[in-house]
Design a protein around this motif. Sequence first.
Motif, short mmCIF file in Angstrom:
data_model
loop_
_atom_site.label_atom_id
_atom_site.label_comp_id
_atom_site.label_asym_id
_atom_site.label_seq_id
_atom_site.Cartn_x
_atom_site.Cartn_y
_atom_site.Cartn_z
N ALA A 81 1.65 1.45 -0.09
CA ALA A 81 0.38 0.93 -0.60
C ALA A 81 0.22 1.23 -2.08
N GLN A 135 -15.68 -0.99 1.29
CA GLN A 135 -15.55 -2.44 1.41
C GLN A 135 -16.14 -2.92 2.74
N GLU A 138 -16.05 -4.13 -3.58
CA GLU A 138 -16.54 -5.45 -3.18
C GLU A 138 -17.93 -5.41 -2.57
N ASN A 187 -5.16 -9.39 -2.76
CA ASN A 187 -5.37 -8.73 -1.48
C ASN A 187 -4.17 -7.83 -1.17
N GLY A 188 -4.46 -6.64 -0.77
CA GLY A 188 -3.37 -5.73 -0.40
C GLY A 188 -2.71 -5.06 -1.58
N ALA A 189 -3.28 -5.23 -2.77
CA ALA A 189 -2.67 -4.60 -3.95
C ALA A 189 -2.83 -3.08 -3.91
N GLY A 190 -3.78 -2.62 -3.12
CA GLY A 190 -3.96 -1.17 -3.00
C GLY A 190 -5.25 -0.66 -3.60
N LYS A 191 -6.16 -1.55 -3.91
CA LYS A 191 -7.40 -1.13 -4.57
C LYS A 191 -8.22 -0.20 -3.68
N SER A 192 -8.48 -0.66 -2.47
CA SER A 192 -9.33 0.15 -1.59
C SER A 192 -8.67 1.48 -1.28
N THR A 193 -7.36 1.44 -1.10
CA THR A 193 -6.65 2.68 -0.80
C THR A 193 -6.84 3.68 -1.94
N HIS A 246 -13.43 -9.78 -6.17
CA HIS A 246 -12.52 -10.91 -6.37
C HIS A 246 -13.22 -12.04 -7.12
N VAL A 272 4.46 0.25 5.00
CA VAL A 272 3.86 -0.30 3.77
C VAL A 272 3.81 0.78 2.69
N PHE A 319 1.77 3.81 4.09
CA PHE A 319 1.42 3.69 5.50
C PHE A 319 2.67 3.25 6.23
N1 LIG Z 1 -4.95 2.56 7.45
C1 LIG Z 1 -3.93 1.74 7.10
N2 LIG Z 1 -2.84 1.67 7.87
C2 LIG Z 1 -1.80 0.88 7.53
N3 LIG Z 1 -1.76 0.12 6.44
C3 LIG Z 1 -2.82 0.15 5.61
C4 LIG Z 1 -3.95 0.95 5.90
N4 LIG Z 1 -4.85 0.78 4.91
C5 LIG Z 1 -4.30 -0.10 4.05
N5 LIG Z 1 -3.07 -0.47 4.46
C6 LIG Z 1 -2.17 -1.37 3.75
O1 LIG Z 1 -2.04 -0.92 2.44
C7 LIG Z 1 -2.01 -2.01 1.54
C8 LIG Z 1 -3.11 -1.87 0.51
O2 LIG Z 1 -4.37 -2.09 1.16
P1 LIG Z 1 -5.77 -2.04 0.42
O3 LIG Z 1 -6.81 -2.15 1.46
O4 LIG Z 1 -5.82 -0.86 -0.47
O5 LIG Z 1 -5.74 -3.36 -0.45
P2 LIG Z 1 -6.88 -3.97 -1.36
O6 LIG Z 1 -6.29 -4.06 -2.70
O7 LIG Z 1 -8.13 -3.22 -1.20
O8 LIG Z 1 -7.01 -5.40 -0.74
P3 LIG Z 1 -8.32 -6.32 -0.54
O9 LIG Z 1 -8.54 -7.01 -1.80
O10 LIG Z 1 -7.92 -7.27 0.52
O11 LIG Z 1 -9.41 -5.42 -0.15
C9 LIG Z 1 -2.11 -3.27 2.38
O12 LIG Z 1 -0.80 -3.76 2.59
C10 LIG Z 1 -2.70 -2.77 3.66
O13 LIG Z 1 -2.26 -3.58 4.73
#
Ligand SMILES: Nc1ncnc2c1ncn2[C@@H]1O[C@H](COP(=O)(O)OP(=O)(O)OP(=O)(O)O)[C@@H](O)[C@H]1O
Lengths: 328, 328, 312, 511
Positions: free
Chosen positions: D27, D94, D174, D47-53, D206, D25, D22
């Motif tokens: 991701a 999520q 989650e 948090n922010g490790a990239g799981k949801s992505t 988590h 970032v 992104f």
């Molecule tokens: N649409 C987006 N635009 C910009 N940055 C994004 C976007 N979606 C996610 N990110 C960034 O990508 C990185 C990974 O985000 P992600 O949501 O995958 O983390 P996560 O592991 O699911 O975290 P959490 O445990 O908080 O849900 C983070 O730094 C987040 O800020």
Amino acid sequence: MKRIIGIAVLLLVVYLATWIMADAFSGRAVFMSGYNQENLLRRIALYGILGIGVSLVIITGGIDLSLGSVVCLVGVGVPWLAVGHGWPMPVVLLLAVVLPLAIGLGHGLLVTRLRLQPFIVTLCGLLIYRGATRGFTQDQTAGFGNGFKGLRWLANGEIPLFAGFGIPVPLLILGLVAGVVAVFLNKTIYGRYLLALGNSEEAARFSGIRTDRMVIVAYVICSFLAGLAGLLFVLDVNLAQPVDFGNFYELFAIAAAVLGGCSLRGGTGTVVGVLAGTALIQVLRNMINLVFPSYQNMEYAVIGLVILAGVVADELAKRAVARQKAAS
Amino acid sequence: MKRIIGIAVLLLVVYLATWIMADAFSGRAVFMSGYNQENLLRRIALYGILGIGVSLVIITGGIDLSLGSVVCLVGVGVPWLAVGHGWPMPVVLLLAVVLPLAIGLGHGLLVTRLRLQPFIVTLCGLLIYRGATRGFTQDQTAGFGNGFKGLRWLANGEIPLFAGFGIPVPLLILGLVAGVVAVFLNKTIYGRYLLALGNSEEAARFSGIRTDRMVIVAYVICSFLAGLAGLLFVLDVNLAQPVDFGNFYELFAIAAAVLGGCSLRGGTGTVVGVLAGTALIQVLRNMINLVFPSYQNMEYAVIGLVILAGVVADELAKRAVARQKAAS
Amino acid sequence: QKSGGGARQFAFVTNGVDPFWTLAEQGVKAAAAENQMDVKVLMPAGGAVEQKSMLEDLLTRGTTGIAVSPIDAANQVDLLNEVAGRSILITHDSDAPASNREVFIGVNNYDAGRMCGQLVKEALPQGGAVMIFIGRLEQDNSRLRRQGVIDELLDRSHDPSRFDPPGGEIKGERYTVLGTLTDNFDRALAKANVEDTLSRFPDVGCLIGLFAYNPPAILEALEQAGKMGKVKVAAFDEAERTLQGIRDGQVQGTVVQNPYMYGFRSVEVLKALAAGDRTVVPADKFINVPARQIRKDTVDEFWKDLNAKLGK
Amino acid sequence: MNDRAAGQSPPRLVASGICKSFPGVRALHDVHLRVHPGEVLALLGENGAGKSTLMKILAGVQKPDAGTLEADGVPIPPGSVQEALRQGIALIHQELNLATNLTVGANIFLGREPNRHGWIDEKAIAAEARRVLDLVGLDLDPSREVGDLTLGQMQLVEIAKALSVNARVLILDEPTSSLSARETERLFAVMNELRDRGVSLIYISHRLAEIHRMADRVTVLRDGVNAGELARAEISHDAMVRLMVGRDVSRVYQRTSGTPGAVVLEVNEVRTAANPGHGVSLQVRAGEIVGLAGLIGAGRTELLEALFGVNPPLSGEIRVEGRILRAQHPRDAVLGGLALVPEDRKKQGVVLAESVRRNLSLASLERDRVRGFLLNEAAESGITERMIRELRIKTPGEEQPVRFLSGGNQQKVVIGKWLAMSPRVFLLDEPTRGIDVGAKQEIYQLMEKLAASGAGILFVSSELEEILGLADRVLVMHEGKLAGDLRRDELTEERIMTLATGGQARDRSTH
Ligand SMILES: Nc1ncnc2c1ncn2[C@@H]1O[C@H](COP(=O)(O)OP(=O)(O)OP(=O)(O)O)[C@@H](O)[C@H]1O
Ligand SMILES: Nc1ncnc2c1ncn2[C@@H]1O[C@H](COP(=O)(O)OP(=O)(O)OP(=O)(O)O)[C@@H](O)[C@H]1O
Ligand SMILES: [Mg+2]
Ligand SMILES: [Mg+2]
């Protein structure tokens, strides 16, 4: 349906008030004459088509400010080409369909692909289409003169029903449009997609709906209906001036949609509501002309006040209901 | 600041293009004459005041469509009372301040307390204030004739600087307004609150900020500035027609604000940007009049296209930057 | 000749955008071509504010002579004097006697209104109720025109300064003016106004359309209502539909100004003044281009002439 | 949990070499993931490790910059929800993703409506919706509008929606963060049933205890890259944490209790708009951490919001350090010495688009103002620097928009905003929701430090483990009423649950 009760009651009150004031005071069937009812229905039909179009865009959470200018483009363009330049009518009509479709497509693409704000895109549209129409016609008025009586029947014809009253043809066109759009919204998956994405674009997209396409479709239909209304307006009035034909119509269409229960935040709106909103505004104008002609220059103020009263009453009613719910 | 570079460049390009086309082609100082620059600055001042006002409302995530009608109300009302009815000028001016303040307060209360949509509230305002003005003046033009030269200096006076060029007084007024609003936005706690609530009303409220009051303040300032602009417009032009005075000004003001980097979603906006946006539109109009007077009826189309080009370029530039960032 | 170099430029500024001005534009163009002059025609769509900035920009361009139709002369004296100071100023269509304009070319709108009133009297010799339709009431020419009609119908004395406010009925001995409906140039509204009048006053005797598009709107509404011929029509200006209506006996007659001549004469006068020739200015500084009544007997000739002017 | 043959059969879904960036970032970078039929794969990471992505990429919601997806050995085109659905991949997001203007049934089948040439078959929707609602134990009329439901019910509708796909791969991002114990148990039962039917499940949480209980295998992401994998036998708290954070974090937080001082918050018979039927009375002492437990919709958030003046109380009395507080607006509460860390962090806690600096100073601008209403920029800088330092907020700079911080760091910003006001009482609503283990520990420590400095703390949590570990005293709410008040030495999981579900504390009704 709840959202429509308010406007329906208001419409009924204004309708009855006009009837009583116009007819009772003069002792004649002024408002309730076949002639006046026909006129009223014809106007509701023309403005209603615009209202239904813009309500689809409003449901997506967007807005279309360019309606009035599309009305101008088609309303002026058709007689300008057909009469002024002698183009064959079928070609002109084809153009009157294709051009609005292209305009709607353009709006939709700018809104979805470039993520521009609908307000800005269609504000530019408002400026561009009117400016262009004024430019290519050199500000000349265009009209059909004595010709095209057949075509003009679409706008000023009627299906005689009983003595002195007939159904204006545009009302049939409105009925068709309203029916199609209502079925589209309530009975088909695409209508459901539109409502869903208007409420939450992400929820819809994550469900596999191609939201961009649906939004584009809404803008395309809206512009198409504006073109249709523009055509009917000029067929009815018989002449159109580029500088002001259709001026402000977008605001009346949006006001009708909002009165009829569309939220500018998207996701809600019904065809019946929009029709009621349109009817309210037209009955009001009729009332002013019939009952208070000397205050005719305050027409805007009256319409504004009634719209405001409508939305305020709606909000207060909603709150009262919510409070009752909470108490129970 | 990034958001302003685009518009600043565009403004510079249009400015230079106008200069070259108008002066080089004719071999005389047409565009760059003191007289023309003064006119240009005066117009920028008048429209700029409107733009700054509406930008405050836009920052809260709202919109004000009633600007043009407030311009009409004050612009027509002041000469109508002072000249037509012989009211003492101080009283009239007091009214010209109090009435817009009350209007802004009304908008703010409806938006915050009743949670009505700003688009609807101010659309009703647009209809009501113009309708009322037309009603109470019976559509008669109002003007100062030969009187009130002193007061009119506020709009058409100038501070002579060097041969043939002086600073128009309205520009000083704009400078004052712009300075105060810029300080308000950037250096006071209330400006902070406004920006914060524009981004997230809830988060601001949960931080103990009385968001409703701040929103009301924005609407009040906006209407006040519209009234001020209306006064200056009529002092400049010396006459005002209820039916069209200030017509469409809200759209030009909003367009200027958006060109200048305000997002209609709220939370962003700078005074400098709005001034640049206003200047761009006025230089464009000046260009059309000076260089292409025969295409003057396409003015709207040109302005619309340039606004569209501006926001599209802005969007594309933002994307390119984002892509580069992502790549690095 | 193009606008470059030292060629003199002239301008013809209207008070709005209207087919009426299109005719004037034809006159301007014809005269400009004949005299090999560069004359720009400018039509402000945004009212007085826009007219002002147009004039300012014309001065900026160094325009030699300007013909203006002021929107509200009494309040534009300063502006017009500024124009007169930097350029040659004449007025057309609507005068500004208090300004330093060289001369006025136009018609007396009050008189023209009275001429229209005469047409009404011819249409309704027994008297009756009439309704007036007009775009706006704000500009001088429309106010005077309407007043002329009313004064004629009420057989009042000649007094252009009189003003009957638009609200309420005005009753005379034989004629009653039911009211005045404005439409702000909204064609659909112009037609709706007529329709609603027919609803409210079924026995209205004559409909008077005072702006160019009003008579066509009246005819449309009458046709749809099936009342063509039953309600009389008195018209102003020379819209095609109006002329056709006169020919078909649907319209009693129309009062035409001569916008073509406004344009044509304005250019000629500007040319003379620019050359220092002041003989074109009469003593009273008024060049009358009289209005005319067009009735069934004169309509064909008039129309032919008109089409010739428009190049049709 | 019995031994299963997961991992023996060929994988159902394989993602390889997935990259996604992104603006600003990275991701995901070259991430690999596979899941087998009949397996629960837990995906772990800070948090922010990239799981949801990564999950959004699997579900076709987002398109990867590089990498391939294979289902049953056949490549599938990335970036298409329709294609993913065709392969039976369903994702429970999520964040809630429902159209609140539509009915429950319409939401469950959104995008997949049974239809004939575009005409919706409402009957089929109603029948089928009822079936999947039953599966998640939600007794609801499918024709009800989703907007009228509670958050917990909405979450269950989301789950039902995913189940209705008849998924072969079900991803749960989650899902338990807004569920309480009872609904969580129900969800786990459904998951077990699906696993036994051979469905592949990917589970993100988590809450390490849940993962320990449910997962057959664990895959860990750190900073957008694969950080390791644990087989069923290797799964332990310490092992998971080490892979995630790269260091050891203690297993269960244990409060080092202090002695509470005078009463700082006193609430007498406060009635809220959501529960006008009965009043709530409670006390919090200086230095005391009081937990507020209860099921979803028990009225805990409502209570906190009433105390803070967000939805002013209908009646009752609030005292802070003895002074009466008339909470008609959050501002009154702030001036009275309260601070609220709200439930919905992203909407109510921070102004996402604004910088760390502006967020940290937002609440104290008015106090620090100079010459009437001018900003005190020196004070602002001071607060910003101090909070970033003291709370160890991980940010590239003061001007970084809060949007780009991780959940834990966003939460620290919310707390820091209030710290600057030195409030007497902290109201914390689910302060660790969606926050990773490392950050959780930091927030626990922070809460202790606040208490130690003499503030009173009232915190809502749906995670019993953290209530047990942290609270000096626990209040339990049930249907808007306080159902119990438990001292630290009386705390057990069962006691809390019994009270929360409307039962009486068996052995002793009061203390
Ligand atoms: N649409 C987006 N635009 C910009 N940055 C994004 C976007 N979606 C996610 N990110 C960034 O990508 C990185 C990974 O985000 P992600 O949501 O995958 O983390 P996560 O592991 O699911 O975290 P959490 O445990 O908080 O849900 C983070 O730094 C987040 O800020
Ligand atoms: N935005 C809302 N609109 C309508 N009702 C709501 C809203 N939020 C909560 N409620 C209702 O208020 C009651 C209490 O909800 P509340 O969120 O306070 O519960 P809670 O105990 O805090 O649960 P949670 O653990 O989800 O925060 C519930 O019955 C819920 O339906
Ligand atoms: Mg996540
Ligand atoms: Mg809660």
